[in-house]
Write an enzyme that holds these catalytic residues in place. Sequence first.
Site, mmCIF file in Angstrom:
data_model
loop_
_atom_site.group_PDB
_atom_site.id
_atom_site.type_symbol
_atom_site.label_atom_id
_atom_site.label_comp_id
_atom_site.label_asym_id
_atom_site.label_seq_id
_atom_site.Cartn_x
_atom_site.Cartn_y
_atom_site.Cartn_z
ATOM 1 N N ASP A 91 0.782 -1.250 0.000
ATOM 2 C CA ASP A 91 0.000 0.000 0.000
ATOM 3 C C ASP A 91 0.813 1.299 0.000
ATOM 4 O O ASP A 91 0.487 2.242 0.736
ATOM 5 C CB ASP A 91 -0.963 0.021 1.188
ATOM 6 C CG ASP A 91 -1.970 -1.110 1.146
ATOM 7 O OD1 ASP A 91 -1.904 -1.958 0.238
ATOM 8 O OD2 ASP A 91 -2.831 -1.161 2.047
ATOM 9 N N ASP A 105 -4.838 -0.602 -1.522
ATOM 10 C CA ASP A 105 -6.231 -0.349 -1.207
ATOM 11 C C ASP A 105 -6.851 0.166 -2.497
ATOM 12 O O ASP A 105 -6.246 0.990 -3.197
ATOM 13 C CB ASP A 105 -6.341 0.733 -0.125
ATOM 14 C CG ASP A 105 -6.628 0.187 1.252
ATOM 15 O OD1 ASP A 105 -6.395 -1.004 1.487
ATOM 16 O OD2 ASP A 105 -7.082 0.974 2.102
ATOM 17 N N HIS A 117 -10.704 1.138 -3.378
ATOM 18 C CA HIS A 117 -12.092 1.167 -2.927
ATOM 19 C C HIS A 117 -13.051 1.749 -3.962
ATOM 20 O O HIS A 117 -12.753 2.773 -4.582
ATOM 21 C CB HIS A 117 -12.210 1.989 -1.646
ATOM 22 C CG HIS A 117 -11.433 1.434 -0.491
ATOM 23 N ND1 HIS A 117 -11.586 0.137 -0.044
ATOM 24 C CD2 HIS A 117 -10.506 2.002 0.320
ATOM 25 C CE1 HIS A 117 -10.786 -0.057 1.005
ATOM 26 N NE2 HIS A 117 -10.122 1.054 1.232
ATOM 27 N N HIS A 173 -16.674 1.178 6.138
ATOM 28 C CA HIS A 173 -15.231 1.444 6.225
ATOM 29 C C HIS A 173 -14.963 2.937 6.026
ATOM 30 O O HIS A 173 -14.046 3.485 6.617
ATOM 31 C CB HIS A 173 -14.509 0.604 5.170
ATOM 32 C CG HIS A 173 -13.024 0.692 5.198
ATOM 33 N ND1 HIS A 173 -12.270 0.251 6.272
ATOM 34 C CD2 HIS A 173 -12.132 1.158 4.274
ATOM 35 C CE1 HIS A 173 -10.979 0.436 6.007
ATOM 36 N NE2 HIS A 173 -10.873 0.991 4.806
ATOM 37 N N HIS A 225 -10.585 7.262 1.200
ATOM 38 C CA HIS A 225 -9.191 7.114 0.780
ATOM 39 C C HIS A 225 -9.093 6.067 -0.323
ATOM 40 O O HIS A 225 -9.944 5.184 -0.428
ATOM 41 C CB HIS A 225 -8.285 6.728 1.963
ATOM 42 C CG HIS A 225 -8.655 5.416 2.581
ATOM 43 N ND1 HIS A 225 -9.671 5.299 3.516
ATOM 44 C CD2 HIS A 225 -8.180 4.156 2.387
ATOM 45 C CE1 HIS A 225 -9.785 4.022 3.881
ATOM 46 N NE2 HIS A 225 -8.903 3.305 3.196
ATOM 47 N N LYS A 284 -7.297 -4.643 -3.144
ATOM 48 C CA LYS A 284 -8.157 -5.118 -2.059
ATOM 49 C C LYS A 284 -9.157 -4.043 -1.653
ATOM 50 O O LYS A 284 -8.875 -2.853 -1.775
ATOM 51 C CB LYS A 284 -7.318 -5.545 -0.859
ATOM 52 C CG LYS A 284 -6.399 -4.474 -0.308
ATOM 53 C CD LYS A 284 -5.435 -5.054 0.718
ATOM 54 C CE LYS A 284 -4.400 -4.060 1.176
ATOM 55 N NZ LYS A 284 -4.915 -2.929 1.938
ATOM 56 N N CYS A 326 -2.067 -2.274 7.636
ATOM 57 C CA CYS A 326 -2.020 -3.208 6.502
ATOM 58 C C CYS A 326 -0.738 -4.035 6.443
ATOM 59 O O CYS A 326 -0.767 -5.188 6.015
ATOM 60 C CB CYS A 326 -2.271 -2.459 5.197
ATOM 61 S SG CYS A 326 -3.953 -1.742 5.162
#
Length: 192
Positions: free
Chosen positions: A9, A51, A53, A59, A73, A98, A141
């Site tokens: 990340d 990450d 999203h 979340h 984020h 993810k 993470c």
Amino acid sequence: MTRALIVVDIQNDFCEGGSLGVKGGERTAAAVTDHARANADSYDHVVATRDYHIDPGPHFSENPDFVDSWPRHCEVGTPGAEFHPGFDASLAEEVFSKGLYTAAYSGFEGTAGDGTTRLAGWLRARGVDEVDVVGIATDHCVRATAVDAAAEGLRTRVLLGLTAGVSGDTVATALERLRAAGVELEGEPLVG
């Protein structure tokens, strides 16, 4: 032994100036790139996680608790989701994304570009039995990825000098959890 470097990340939103910027994120990005280049002969494979999203439900929160909920984020299609320019993402053979529709901390929750191959299967298919884990954030993470790597039966080491953490308290707790999971720790983490 077949060894892989897992880069966790190193994205704009997790570096200074990002929506969840961690102090030392930029330094970590550059240091990881230098490490991967200088140790290219030591790793059979290099992979990165991110990450990524779309709608991770609770979340994201307007009133985050910074434990289970966070400000927006790493949203797909935004500059914050991109790898930080200090990290040379071309060094990674594969990227595992993810958290499209849920919270996700561990790189082992992510999938490769084909959308189906998970990190554990990818590593197993290549005979990887040892991993070094680096990246952001030590206490979230990186910890989750390393704990899952150890649970998969991989000899796991976190190179703490190539990580950045959010706070001293949460990093200390993460280090305890890593040790309890049998993860080897090398060096000292940078803590914001």
